[in-house]
Scaffold this motif. Structure first.
Motif, mmCIF file in Angstrom:
data_model
loop_
_atom_site.group_PDB
_atom_site.id
_atom_site.type_symbol
_atom_site.label_atom_id
_atom_site.label_comp_id
_atom_site.label_asym_id
_atom_site.label_seq_id
_atom_site.Cartn_x
_atom_site.Cartn_y
_atom_site.Cartn_z
ATOM 1 N N GLY A 137 -21.725 27.524 -2.013
ATOM 2 C CA GLY A 137 -22.080 28.868 -1.584
ATOM 3 C C GLY A 137 -21.389 29.245 -0.291
ATOM 4 N N PHE A 138 -21.385 28.288 0.642
ATOM 5 C CA PHE A 138 -20.722 28.547 1.912
ATOM 6 C C PHE A 138 -19.220 28.751 1.719
ATOM 7 C CE2 PHE A 138 -18.211 26.796 5.424
ATOM 8 C CZ PHE A 138 -18.527 27.711 6.400
ATOM 9 N N ASP A 139 -18.620 27.931 0.871
ATOM 10 C CA ASP A 139 -17.179 28.039 0.636
ATOM 11 C C ASP A 139 -16.829 29.417 0.066
ATOM 12 O OD1 ASP A 139 -16.887 25.483 1.555
ATOM 13 O OD2 ASP A 139 -16.817 24.573 -0.449
ATOM 14 N N ALA A 140 -17.646 29.891 -0.894
ATOM 15 C CA ALA A 140 -17.390 31.210 -1.491
ATOM 16 C C ALA A 140 -17.544 32.313 -0.443
ATOM 17 C CB ALA A 140 -18.344 31.451 -2.654
ATOM 18 N N PHE A 141 -18.620 32.218 0.360
ATOM 19 C CA PHE A 141 -18.825 33.217 1.408
ATOM 20 C C PHE A 141 -17.693 33.190 2.438
ATOM 21 C CE2 PHE A 141 -20.161 34.117 5.726
ATOM 22 C CZ PHE A 141 -20.616 35.427 5.599
ATOM 23 N N ALA A 142 -17.290 31.982 2.833
ATOM 24 C CA ALA A 142 -16.270 31.845 3.860
ATOM 25 C C ALA A 142 -14.953 32.468 3.416
ATOM 26 C CB ALA A 142 -16.069 30.374 4.216
ATOM 27 N N VAL A 153 -11.396 37.237 4.392
ATOM 28 C CA VAL A 153 -10.648 38.429 3.974
ATOM 29 C C VAL A 153 -11.136 39.657 4.728
ATOM 30 C CG1 VAL A 153 -10.178 39.991 2.057
ATOM 31 C CG2 VAL A 153 -10.070 37.522 1.701
ATOM 32 N N GLN A 154 -12.472 39.822 4.788
ATOM 33 C CA GLN A 154 -13.007 41.017 5.437
ATOM 34 C C GLN A 154 -12.794 40.983 6.950
ATOM 35 O OE1 GLN A 154 -13.647 43.403 3.604
ATOM 36 N NE2 GLN A 154 -13.651 42.220 1.704
ATOM 37 N N ALA A 155 -12.890 39.821 7.554
ATOM 38 C CA ALA A 155 -12.649 39.720 8.988
ATOM 39 C C ALA A 155 -11.213 40.099 9.320
ATOM 40 C CB ALA A 155 -12.953 38.304 9.477
ATOM 41 N N ARG A 156 -10.265 39.645 8.468
ATOM 42 C CA ARG A 156 -8.876 40.035 8.680
ATOM 43 C C ARG A 156 -8.717 41.550 8.521
ATOM 44 N NH1 ARG A 156 -7.796 35.560 5.389
ATOM 45 N NH2 ARG A 156 -7.214 36.945 3.666
ATOM 46 N N GLY A 190 -10.533 34.442 -3.835
ATOM 47 C CA GLY A 190 -11.081 34.260 -2.499
ATOM 48 C C GLY A 190 -11.267 35.566 -1.752
ATOM 49 N N ALA A 191 -10.953 36.708 -2.429
ATOM 50 C CA ALA A 191 -11.038 37.993 -1.745
ATOM 51 C C ALA A 191 -12.287 38.740 -2.185
ATOM 52 C CB ALA A 191 -9.792 38.831 -2.064
ATOM 53 N N GLY A 192 -12.732 39.641 -1.344
ATOM 54 C CA GLY A 192 -13.848 40.509 -1.676
ATOM 55 C C GLY A 192 -13.487 41.945 -1.355
ATOM 56 N N TRP A 193 -14.072 42.891 -2.058
ATOM 57 C CA TRP A 193 -13.765 44.296 -1.858
ATOM 58 C C TRP A 193 -14.895 44.963 -1.092
ATOM 59 C CZ3 TRP A 193 -10.377 47.926 -1.512
ATOM 60 C CH2 TRP A 193 -10.762 49.265 -1.618
#
Length: 253
Positions: free
Chosen positions: A101-106, A111-114, A247-250
């Motif tokens: 879970g942590f790996d998926a969130f990280a 991506v969002q932090a960048r 590994g990306a999120g929208w």
């Protein structure tokens, strides 16, 4: 890129006298015309406004308002880093979270932090700072243009042309009295009025035209064109792009 330092604003100091003088210039241009072949004619055609209208446009645009907006943009960019990304990044580290879970969130959070704060020029914070730089440059341009027009008006105030226009009672009020005088052929020394208005009008619009050229070269065809193009290229462009990278999120921000 040309930097425009913000000059001490003196246009406001000559605004009252300048408005009155250029109002008289505009009245003469509108109702008595301009001398054939005068330098004022191409300036009127190019800028499509009379000298008094140009002065009002500059007086209505405050460099201070643009600089206030610039400060707010920079404050928001700092807030993205210090109040949004940094606290959550610290929390993720301090929680000691691990596992799938942590790996998926990280991955998604990276991506969002960048997207929000990366230093590569594509993040939201970087684009806010770029917009602030642009607004600051525009504010400086307005400041310099206003200063140049103020100098032109100050020189015109003591001229014989200004005395000619100020001494004409027909130009003291609105256009109605001048129109009646034109119809009844009661305008004294009309040629002198036309020449005086054209001389002051050409000096004023000549200054505006030179600074218009500077604006075009700087903001329309200069370095700013390429720099501002970055604002049209979001870091994450569509949900489909995010789907292509597991590994990306929208997120739409």
């Amino acid at each position: 890129m040309i930097a425009f330092p913000v000059a001490e604003d003196s246009l406001g100091l000559v605004a009252t006298e300048g408005r009155d003088l250029l109002r008289r210039v505009d009245l003469v241009i509108e109702h008595l015309g301009t001398p054939a072949g005068h330098a004022l004619l191409p300036l009127l055609e190019r800028l499509r406004l009379r000298p008094g209208e140009a002065l009002r446009a500059l007086l209505d645009t405050s460099p201070g308002d643009l600089l206030a907006a610039t400060a707010e943009l920079r404050r928001l960019a700092v807030a993205y880093r210090d109040e949004l990304v940094a606290p959550l990044s610290r929390s993720v580290t301090e929680l000691g979270w691990s596992g799938a879970g942590f790996d998926a969130f990280a991955r998604r959070w990276a991506v969002q932090a960048r997207h929000v704060t990366a230093d590569d020029g594509t993040s939201m914070a970087a684009k806010l700072e770029l917009t602030a730089d642009f607004a600051e440059s525009v504010a400086g341009w307005f400041s310099q243009a206003r200063q140049a027009v103020a100098t032109t008006l100050a020189e015109a105030f003591g001229s014989t042309e200004a005395v000619t226009l100020k001494a004409c009672d027909l130009l003291d009020g609105d256009a109605a009295g001048l129109r009646r005088a034109v119809v009844t052929a009661e305008v004294d020394h009309g040629d002198r009025l036309v020449g005086a208005a054209a001389t002051i009008g050409a000096a004023t619009l000549g200054t505006v035209s030179r600074w218009y050229d500077v604006a075009v070269e700087t903001f329309v065809v200069g370095d700013w064109v390429g720099r501002m193009a970055a604002l049209e290229e979001p870091h994450v462009t569509s949900p489909g792009d995010a789907a292509a990278d597991p590994g990306a999120g929208w997120v739409r921000l």
